[in-house]
Design a protein around this motif. Structure first.
Motif: not given
Length: 236
Positions: A8-14, A19-24, A60-66, A210-215
């Motif tokens: 759960i924490a990794s969703i917010f971290v990744f 978004v932080a990478f984009f901001r900077f 799964n989570v870090i791949f979802a970030s792609s 599904v969860i990561t997509t919605l989040m």
């Protein structure tokens, strides 16, 4: 509950990290994150863990970030740059496969203690990474196409170019992630894990997506808001 809390924490971290990478770093930050995510996910996926009552692989989570990365790129920079992002991910995967396999051409020194553990980890990497490469290429290209197809439809239907971001974000990613789960896991793990374990991986894996997509939708909105407040990020 340690595994569950970490996931759960990794969703917010990744997602927050992207978004932080984009901001900077602007567009280059999204490209950089894509490389990191695709390579890290292919190493993580070798680890099988038990969480939420089922066995599943990590990654799964870090791949979802792609997928979040290509959606951000589509929303802010357009279809051409999103497609370029996918191509960079593909090249990163191919390059890492070649580099990691070149390590095994060397003869370890007599006192070496790391060659065998590394070989154990990365000897399975070609199959996993080739499966991931195939799934990534197909599903990410579909995701980019579907994102802009949904965008075109909502703009035509509701006469609003900027609105309905959540429709194009979720409408494209939910389908492409379903494709990814089946294509990747069947190619990577058929004959490696028992079929009941693969079934659990498929169910749990898509559930996670599904969860990561919605989040990830709020993060796309956040990235677009950042791009509006900082137009300098849109410059090459």
């Amino acid at each position: 509950m340690q595994n569950e809390l970490l996931m759960i924490a990794s969703i917010f971290v990744f997602f927050g990290g992207l978004v932080a990478f984009f901001r900077f770093f602007g567009k280059q930050g999204i490209f950089a994150w894509t490389v990191i995510a695709t390579i890290a996910a292919n190493i993580e996926v070798l680890i099988l863990v038990h969480a939420f009552g089922l066995d599943t692989t990590l990654g799964n989570v870090i791949f979802a970030s792609s997928f979040l990365a290509t959606d951000m790129m589509s929303e802010i920079f357009g279809k051409k740059e999103a497609s370029r992002c996918v191509k960079i991910g593909i090249i990163a995967n191919v390059t890492f496969i070649l580099i990691s396999q070149s390590w095994f051409l060397y003869i370890p020194a007599a006192g070496d203690t790391m060659a065998e553990p590394i070989r154990t980890v990365f000897s399975n990497t070609p199959r996993v990474m080739l499966a991931s490469l195939f799934a990534y290429a197909i599903c990410e290209m579909f995701d980019v196409w579907a994102y802009h197809a949904w965008w075109k439809w909502t703009e035509k239907r509701f006469k609003d170019k900027k609105g309905y971001l959540w429709v194009r974000n979720n409408g494209s990613t939910l389908v492409s992630q379903l494709m990814n789960v089946f294509v990747f896991n069947l190619l990577a793990f058929a004959g490696v894990f028992p079929w009941n374990t693969i079934g659990e991986i498929l169910v749990f894996g898509y559930g996670i997506f599904v969860i990561t997509t919605l989040m990830d939708t709020p993060f796309v909105y956040l990235a677009r808001r950042i791009s509006e407040k900082h137009p300098e990020l849109l410059k090459d």
